[in-house]
Design a protein around this motif. Structure first.
Motif, PDB file in Angstrom:
ATOM      1  N   HIS A 180      10.491  92.450 -36.914  1.00  0.00           N
ATOM      2  CA  HIS A 180       9.969  92.452 -38.291  1.00  0.00           C
ATOM      3  C   HIS A 180      10.833  92.895 -39.459  1.00  0.00           C
ATOM      4  O   HIS A 180      10.450  92.705 -40.530  1.00  0.00           O
ATOM      5  CB  HIS A 180       8.860  93.472 -38.319  1.00  0.00           C
ATOM      6  N   ARG A 186      11.403  85.250 -41.375  1.00  0.00           N
ATOM      7  CA  ARG A 186       9.767  84.899 -41.184  1.00  0.00           C
ATOM      8  C   ARG A 186       9.354  83.989 -42.126  1.00  0.00           C
ATOM      9  O   ARG A 186       8.613  82.933 -42.041  1.00  0.00           O
ATOM     10  CB  ARG A 186       9.174  86.313 -41.201  1.00  0.00           C
ATOM     11  N   ARG A 254       0.384  88.218 -41.429  1.00  0.00           N
ATOM     12  CA  ARG A 254       1.901  88.613 -41.550  1.00  0.00           C
ATOM     13  C   ARG A 254       2.334  88.927 -42.901  1.00  0.00           C
ATOM     14  O   ARG A 254       3.243  89.587 -42.856  1.00  0.00           O
ATOM     15  CB  ARG A 254       2.406  87.496 -41.054  1.00  0.00           C
TER      16      ARG A 254
END
Length: 448
Positions: A180, A186, A254
């Protein structure tokens, strides 16, 4: 090249010692749906593999759309496998970071989600080119694109692996994915492309729908074609809707985590249920709407454009062939001016509930049979071609060594489109018999 080093794992990325009890049913739902997608995708992939091998042996050619479906199924298998691995976390009751299962799951999530979007978008582009422009790539260019798309999918996923190695994939919720702390990774190696292909799909099918509707309104099709094209234009809307509904929940979850609002485990599991349903929904959708191409024993041609669609929610069209309507009505007697003002009565005679005969008379002495015949022709529906192919295979006589005999050699040259269905033959014989009866009755009446 030295790899970047991440900070020690925090509570959100380290091993989850015990999965909360209220999340276990959610995670089980994810596993069940992922298994359904995996099983259905593998089943259809096996069938397509068999078909492709058989078509290649028979005609030395393949259909581009079928190849695209083949690649989409491979992508769906990867995606469903990623979430199917959650069965390991259910088995041990925790999510363990640093294991081969965790790393494999992170890799499959990255490649599966991305490849599913890529191939849905590729199918949309192929449909656009076929339906709107009646255009197909050459065989060499087509397979070059296939190779290039897979290189793009795995190339993007390998960027993160090359930068961070085994530390890239850690716990992210109740399964493993990219750390994360790597928000930019991402975004630019995953979610950016997911949104590109997602909204690209919507844009492509919206254009196809608009063009087809414009063609219908401008009279580019006959009435029968316009009816079918209108059904197909509605069908086009289903493809992007299914993909968007399946992918938006997880992508939005997300993205909210990137905005410092991490989603709950239950929300993540619900989103996982949606995205892992991509597999079985793709199988169901393409099986129902393009079964002619997928289940055909004969190698489908690339020159079929819009004809390979089947609108599954509409009533099946009537079987092709001739439809005869026999009707009659009042008319003036043709005998001359002195009979112009006479009015004629009519008597309707039913014939097997299929047609009517009208006997029109001027009085007690004369009677006239008036018969009007209307013939309607209907185009063959997709299921008609399946029946024709099956009938053609049954009609092909073969010798014990499975070779064409000299006497039956000419049967091989019969075109499938010229072989009528059994139902059509029965209908035609019945109509011919009725017309003969009407003709004899007309002669008898005229003699009277």
């Amino acid at each position: 090249m030295p790899r970047a080093i991440l900070e020690p794992l925090d509570a959100d990325s380290a091993t989850l010692d015990a999965i909360p009890s209220h999340i276990i049913p959610w995670l089980r739902a994810v596993v069940v749906l992922s298994f359904l997608s995996f099983f259905s995708a593998v089943t259809l992939l096996s069938l397509l593999t068999y078909r492709l091998i058989r078509w290649q042996r028979k005609a030395k050619r393949t259909n581009q759309f079928v190849i695209l479906i083949f690649n989409l199924l491979i992508a769906d298998i990867q995606q469903s496998l990623a979430f199917l691995l959650n069965v390991e976390w259910l088995r041990v009751g925790s999510v363990v970071v640093g294991t081969p299962i965790c790393y494999t799951q992170g890799w499959l999530v990255s490649t599966g989600d991305l490849s599913s979007g890529v191939w849905c978008f590729a199918i949309g582009l192929h449909t656009f080119a076929s339906v709107v422009f009646d255009y197909r790539l050459s065989k060499r260019a087509f397979f070059t694109c296939i190779f290039g798309l897979w290189a793009f999918i795995y190339g993007i996923s390998l960027v993160g692996v090359g930068m961070y190695g085994k530390s890239l994939y850690v716990r992210s919720g109740v399964w493993c994915w990219i750390h994360h702390d790597l928000q930019d990774l991402r975004l630019w190696l995953h979610y950016f492309w997911i949104f590109v292909f997602e909204f690209g799909n919507v844009f492509i099918y919206a254009i196809i729908y608009t063009i087809l509707i414009i063609r219908i309104r401008t009279g580019a099709y006959t009435d029968e074609q316009a009816r079918r094209v209108k059904e197909i234009s509605l069908l086009m809307v289903v493809y992007p809707i299914v993909y968007v509904i399946c992918t938006i929940p997880l992508a939005s979850a997300r993205m909210s985590a990137m905005g410092k609002h991490p989603p709950s485990y239950a929300r993540l599991c619900l989103a996982a249920c949606m995205i892992t349903s991509n597999g079985w929904l793709d199988v169901l959708l393409y099986t129902l709407t393009r079964r002619i191409m997928i289940f055909s024993d004969e190698p489908p041609s690339d020159d079929n454009g819009i004809d390979n669609f089947v609108a599954f929610w509409t009533e099946k069209p009537r079987r092709f062939g001739g439809t005869w309507a026999i009707s009659g009505g009042s008319t003036e007697h043709p005998a001359g001016p002195h009979r112009r003002n006479r009015t004629f009565g009519s008597l309707s005679l039913s014939l097997d509930n299929d047609s009517e005969n009208d006997l029109v008379g001027a009085g007690s002495r004369d009677i006239k049979l008036i018969t009007t015949t209307q013939v309607y022709s209907e185009p063959a529906a997709p299921e008609d071609y399946e029946e024709i192919e099956e009938m053609a295979r049954q009609m092909r006589p073969r010798t014990p060594v499975r070779r064409w005999s000299e006497e039956s050699g000419r049967v091989k040259e019969i075109e499938l489109a010229h072989i009528p269905s059994t139902k059509s033959l029965r209908t035609l014989r019945s109509l011919q018999s009725k017309r003969s009866q009407l003709s004899e009755q007309s002669k008898d009446d005229s003699m009277k």
